[in-house]
Design an enzyme around this catalytic site. Structure first.
Site, PDB file in Angstrom:
ATOM      1  N   ARG A  60       4.923  -5.205  -7.029  1.00 32.44           N
ATOM      2  CA  ARG A  60       5.666  -6.284  -6.676  1.00 32.44           C
ATOM      3  C   ARG A  60       7.324  -5.692  -6.606  1.00 32.44           C
ATOM      4  O   ARG A  60       8.140  -6.267  -6.022  1.00 32.44           O
ATOM      5  CB  ARG A  60       5.710  -7.437  -7.518  1.00 32.44           C
ATOM      6  CG  ARG A  60       4.327  -8.700  -7.246  1.00 32.44           C
ATOM      7  CD  ARG A  60       3.949  -9.491  -8.158  1.00 32.44           C
ATOM      8  NE  ARG A  60       3.764  -8.279  -9.246  1.00 32.44           N
ATOM      9  CZ  ARG A  60       1.864  -8.216  -9.108  1.00 32.44           C
ATOM     10  NH1 ARG A  60       1.159  -8.683  -7.827  1.00 32.44           N
ATOM     11  NH2 ARG A  60       1.459  -7.007  -9.190  1.00 32.44           N
ATOM     12  N   THR A  61       7.963  -5.331  -8.003  1.00 36.20           N
ATOM     13  CA  THR A  61       8.962  -4.824  -8.556  1.00 36.20           C
ATOM     14  C   THR A  61      10.247  -3.686  -7.304  1.00 36.20           C
ATOM     15  O   THR A  61      10.640  -4.185  -6.961  1.00 36.20           O
ATOM     16  CB  THR A  61       9.081  -4.615  -9.604  1.00 36.20           C
ATOM     17  OG1 THR A  61       8.411  -5.899 -10.933  1.00 36.20           O
ATOM     18  CG2 THR A  61      10.856  -4.428 -10.272  1.00 36.20           C
ATOM     19  N   LYS A  88       6.027  18.895 -13.735  1.00 39.87           N
ATOM     20  CA  LYS A  88       6.685  20.243 -13.784  1.00 39.87           C
ATOM     21  C   LYS A  88       7.207  20.302 -15.062  1.00 39.87           C
ATOM     22  O   LYS A  88       7.536  21.646 -15.449  1.00 39.87           O
ATOM     23  CB  LYS A  88       6.551  21.004 -12.737  1.00 39.87           C
ATOM     24  CG  LYS A  88       6.138  21.215 -11.396  1.00 39.87           C
ATOM     25  CD  LYS A  88       7.084  22.162 -10.592  1.00 39.87           C
ATOM     26  CE  LYS A  88       7.066  21.695  -8.929  1.00 39.87           C
ATOM     27  NZ  LYS A  88       7.477  21.826  -7.851  1.00 39.87           N
ATOM     28  N   ARG A 110      12.479   2.223 -13.664  1.00 39.51           N
ATOM     29  CA  ARG A 110      11.260   1.451 -15.137  1.00 39.51           C
ATOM     30  C   ARG A 110      10.878   3.073 -14.986  1.00 39.51           C
ATOM     31  O   ARG A 110      11.014   3.535 -14.527  1.00 39.51           O
ATOM     32  CB  ARG A 110      10.024   0.966 -13.223  1.00 39.51           C
ATOM     33  CG  ARG A 110       8.740   0.714 -14.744  1.00 39.51           C
ATOM     34  CD  ARG A 110       7.984  -0.117 -13.459  1.00 39.51           C
ATOM     35  NE  ARG A 110       8.289  -1.696 -13.813  1.00 39.51           N
ATOM     36  CZ  ARG A 110       8.320  -2.355 -13.431  1.00 39.51           C
ATOM     37  NH1 ARG A 110       6.182  -2.451 -13.034  1.00 39.51           N
ATOM     38  NH2 ARG A 110       8.115  -3.414 -13.414  1.00 39.51           N
ATOM     39  N   HIS A 138      12.900  -7.349 -19.074  1.00 42.18           N
ATOM     40  CA  HIS A 138      11.887  -6.484 -17.289  1.00 42.18           C
ATOM     41  C   HIS A 138      13.245  -7.970 -17.348  1.00 42.18           C
ATOM     42  O   HIS A 138      12.898  -9.087 -17.020  1.00 42.18           O
ATOM     43  CB  HIS A 138      10.615  -7.075 -17.015  1.00 42.18           C
ATOM     44  CG  HIS A 138      10.600  -6.942 -16.221  1.00 42.18           C
ATOM     45  ND1 HIS A 138      11.198  -6.537 -14.802  1.00 42.18           N
ATOM     46  CD2 HIS A 138       9.147  -6.584 -15.570  1.00 42.18           C
ATOM     47  CE1 HIS A 138      11.099  -7.106 -13.418  1.00 42.18           C
ATOM     48  NE2 HIS A 138       9.046  -6.537 -14.022  1.00 42.18           N
TER      49      HIS A 138
HETATM   50  C1  NCD Z   1       4.826  -6.830 -15.123  1.00 42.89           C
HETATM   51  C2  NCD Z   1       5.479  -6.076 -15.767  1.00 42.89           C
HETATM   52  O1  NCD Z   1       5.299  -4.434 -14.720  1.00 42.89           O
HETATM   53  O2  NCD Z   1       6.786  -5.855 -16.767  1.00 42.89           O
HETATM   54  N1  NCD Z   1       4.684  -6.538 -13.891  1.00 42.89           N
HETATM   55  C3  NCD Z   1       5.814  -6.953 -12.931  1.00 42.89           C
HETATM   56  O3  NCD Z   1       7.137  -6.156 -12.495  1.00 42.89           O
HETATM   57  N2  NCD Z   1       5.908  -8.016 -12.307  1.00 42.89           N
HETATM   58  C4  NCD Z   1       4.283  -7.504 -15.748  1.00 42.89           C
HETATM   59  C5  NCD Z   1       2.804  -6.587 -16.444  1.00 42.89           C
HETATM   60  O4  NCD Z   1       2.977  -5.686 -15.970  1.00 42.89           O
HETATM   61  O5  NCD Z   1       2.086  -7.231 -16.675  1.00 42.89           O
END
Ligand code: NCD
Length: 312
Positions: A60-61, A88, A110, A138
């Site tokens: 999703r993100t 590497k 991320r 997040h």
């Molecule tokens: C979350 C995450 O990656 O922190 N997912 C997201 O970004 N929608 C939640 C999760 O991984 O449980």
């Protein structure tokens, strides 16, 4: 546009004022209309380049940042750790410096290490959006969660928000607690004892040992995925027990306020944190969250890239 958002980066919820959050939500709501047009594209960020750096899995993100950038006519550079020179042995700073040399205007990052986006923001010139760092925060998820509740409930002040599950390891929980409290909601958390923070570490949320106490009269119930990849060892007896004592189902949700909404950031383990019968629960708004994720990320790209432009 942009002057009203006085931040260079979005790394965590803490530095945002209530007014800053409202600016993001109002901008997102305005931009959301574009997504519904027959041709959902505007030239606002033409010529800009967004670098999406994902050192951890994401559906999703990552895709919603890509979609958000493209609707606004920005270009996207997609980096994922798998298949890159990280394999590497190239380090984070060298990786981002090399990407910076390709001329992006903003980094979305991320990373499995808490604080990685902050580290990049300190060492490079470009704006950075934290798309989830370890078990720290997040912030864009919290903003899209606020937008979803704001749309459904009209106001955030005075709402009771219950967050259920792996509070201790969930960056979504941490950002959500800070964001909902900042907007005047009361936050209650519950989950298995080993996955709960102490009252002192709960960022101002009320910690409930009993699930029912958190859900009782709640206007919003947010379920979380068990973050087993962040545990290092098993912290509860098993998924079956988890589902039995902390899984949400219609019976548990009947304690919530009338018209309560049910949210989950995804990915969902059906049958663990949510009973499959909740797929058609009337207050279930999980796909609205996904759509709002695109709108909130459009708003953030616009606010950060345009405010940077006006400060040059
Ligand atoms: C979350 C995450 O990656 O922190 N997912 C997201 O970004 N929608 C939640 C999760 O991984 O449980």
């Amino acid at each position: 546009m942009g002057i009203e958002f006085p931040h260079r980066h979005l790394l965590e919820i803490g530095p945002l004022s209530e007014e800053d959050i409202l600016v993001v939500l109002r901008t997102a709501l305005n931009l959301k209309e574009i997504l519904r047009r027959p041709i959902p594209k505007v030239p606002t960020l033409r010529g800009k380049v967004v670098a999406n750096l994902f050192f951890e899995p994401s559906t999703r993100t990552r895709l919603s940042f890509e979609r958000a950038a493209k609707v606004l006519s920005a270009e996207v550079l997609n980096f994922s750790a798998r298949g890159s020179s990280l394999e590497k042995g190239e380090n984070l700073l060298d990786t981002v410096k090399n990407l910076q040399a390709m001329g992006p205007d903003l980094f979305v990052i991320r990373h499995p290490a808490s604080g990685a986006p902050h580290f990049v923001a300190q060492h490079l010139e470009l704006p950075v959006i934290n798309a989830g760092d370890g078990f720290h925060e997040h912030p864009t998820q919290a903003l899209l969660d606020l937008l979803t509740v704001w749309e459904k409930k009209g106001d955030l002040r005075g709402l009771k928000v219950a967050i259920i599950g792996d509070i201790r390891h969930s960056r979504v929980a941490h950002s959500d607690i800070l964001a909902f409290r900042k907007m005047g909601a009361e936050v209650y958390v519950s989950g298995p004892g080993t996955l709960l923070p102490s009252e002192k570490e709960a960022l101002g949320a009320r910690v409930c040992v009993r699930l029912e106490e958190a859900v009782e009269g709640a206007d919003v119930v947010i379920a979380l995925r068990v973050q087993k990849e962040r545990h290092g060892r098993m912290l509860f007896p098993g998924f079956h027990e988890y589902a039995r004592f902390f899984g949400l189902n219609r019976r548990v949700l009947s304690r919530a306020a009338e018209g309560a909404i049910l949210m989950h950031p995804g990915p969902i383990n059906w049958g663990v944190e949510l009973s499959p019968e909740l797929e058609d629960f009337p207050g279930q708004v999980i796909l609205d969250q996904v759509e709002n994720g695109v709108a909130v990320r459009m708003a953030l790209l616009l606010l950060l890239l345009k405010s940077r432009e006006s400060s040059l």
